[in-house]
Structures are given as C-alpha cells and as structure tokens.
Motif scaffolding. Structure first.
Motif, PDB file in Angstrom:
ATOM      1  N   GLU A  12       1.226   5.390  -0.133  1.00  0.00           N
ATOM      2  CA  GLU A  12       0.518   6.628   0.177  1.00  0.00           C
ATOM      3  C   GLU A  12       1.358   7.793  -0.314  1.00  0.00           C
ATOM      4  O   GLU A  12       2.525   7.915   0.049  1.00  0.00           O
ATOM      5  CB  GLU A  12       0.343   6.721   1.696  1.00  0.00           C
ATOM      6  CG  GLU A  12      -0.883   7.449   2.135  1.00  0.00           C
ATOM      7  CD  GLU A  12      -1.074   7.340   3.637  1.00  0.00           C
ATOM      8  OE1 GLU A  12      -0.692   8.292   4.329  1.00  0.00           O
ATOM      9  OE2 GLU A  12      -1.587   6.304   4.098  1.00  0.00           O
ATOM     10  N   GLN A  48      -9.595   4.304  -0.467  1.00  0.00           N
ATOM     11  CA  GLN A  48      -9.957   5.499   0.298  1.00  0.00           C
ATOM     12  C   GLN A  48     -10.577   5.151   1.608  1.00  0.00           C
ATOM     13  O   GLN A  48     -11.009   4.241   2.011  1.00  0.00           O
ATOM     14  CB  GLN A  48     -10.899   6.397  -0.471  1.00  0.00           C
ATOM     15  CG  GLN A  48     -10.249   7.049  -1.647  1.00  0.00           C
ATOM     16  CD  GLN A  48      -9.055   7.933  -1.299  1.00  0.00           C
ATOM     17  OE1 GLN A  48      -8.755   8.198  -0.149  1.00  0.00           O
ATOM     18  NE2 GLN A  48      -8.331   8.368  -2.302  1.00  0.00           N
ATOM     19  N   LYS A 104      -3.964   7.118  -1.821  1.00  0.00           N
ATOM     20  CA  LYS A 104      -3.600   5.822  -1.266  1.00  0.00           C
ATOM     21  C   LYS A 104      -3.926   4.764  -2.307  1.00  0.00           C
ATOM     22  O   LYS A 104      -5.053   4.688  -2.775  1.00  0.00           O
ATOM     23  CB  LYS A 104      -4.406   5.580   0.019  1.00  0.00           C
ATOM     24  CG  LYS A 104      -3.825   4.599   0.961  1.00  0.00           C
ATOM     25  CD  LYS A 104      -4.605   4.627   2.272  1.00  0.00           C
ATOM     26  CE  LYS A 104      -3.937   3.763   3.298  1.00  0.00           C
ATOM     27  NZ  LYS A 104      -4.673   3.744   4.548  1.00  0.00           N
ATOM     28  N   VAL A 149       0.868  -1.179   0.000  1.00  0.00           N
ATOM     29  CA  VAL A 149       0.000   0.000   0.000  1.00  0.00           C
ATOM     30  C   VAL A 149       0.904   1.228   0.000  1.00  0.00           C
ATOM     31  O   VAL A 149       1.727   1.402   0.898  1.00  0.00           O
ATOM     32  CB  VAL A 149      -0.934   0.010   1.226  1.00  0.00           C
ATOM     33  CG1 VAL A 149      -1.745   1.291   1.258  1.00  0.00           C
ATOM     34  CG2 VAL A 149      -1.848  -1.199   1.189  1.00  0.00           C
TER      35      VAL A 149
END
Length: 80
Positions: free
Chosen positions: A48, A80, A57, A46
């Motif tokens: 960001e 989100q 993100k 993930v």
C-alpha cells in the motif's frame, strides 16, 4: 527483492531514492504493516503506497531484476 527496488523496477515510483524516502516517511506498508525500504518483497505480498490523499494498493505477482517496460506492468495487479 528490496521494497524500494521493487517499487522502482515495477515503475510504481519513478526513482529508487524517491521510493526510499517514501518508505522512510511511513507512506508505504506491506501486508498492513509500515515497511522500511529494506523489507524483502515476496510474491503474494500486498503493498500500500500513499500519495497525498490517494492510496494505491497492489498485489505482487512476480519479481524480476531487470524487466522491460512492457513486463513491468505484469509484475503487480491493482487492488481496490
């Protein structure tokens, strides 16, 4: 694949130098940790990215060295 290269080929950030500068400035994190441009990105990570007050993100779905424009959007999904 390096983080700065992934951001460029997936077309999240337009140029690799800009992606590199964003990483150096601490505006990019991988799995909740601040990341340098040389961090290896893997499927499932993930990422960001902070652009001013906006936070983008994304989750990495695939990695490709030279994707076409249509394939670039399939390399990640927005969270989100």
């Amino acid at each position: 694949m390096r983080l700065d290269k992934f951001l460029k080929v997936s077309r999240i950030i337009k140029r690799r130098t800009v992606a590199n500068e964003a990483c150096d400035a601490g505006r990019v994190s991988v799995n909740g940790k601040a990341a340098k441009a040389s961090v290896d990105v893997k499927i499932g990570d993930v990422i960001e990215v902070r652009f001013g007050n906006n936070i983008t993100k994304i989750e990495v779905l695939s990695i490709s060295e030279n994707p076409r424009k249509e394939e670039a959007a399939n390399m990640y999904k927005s969270i989100q």
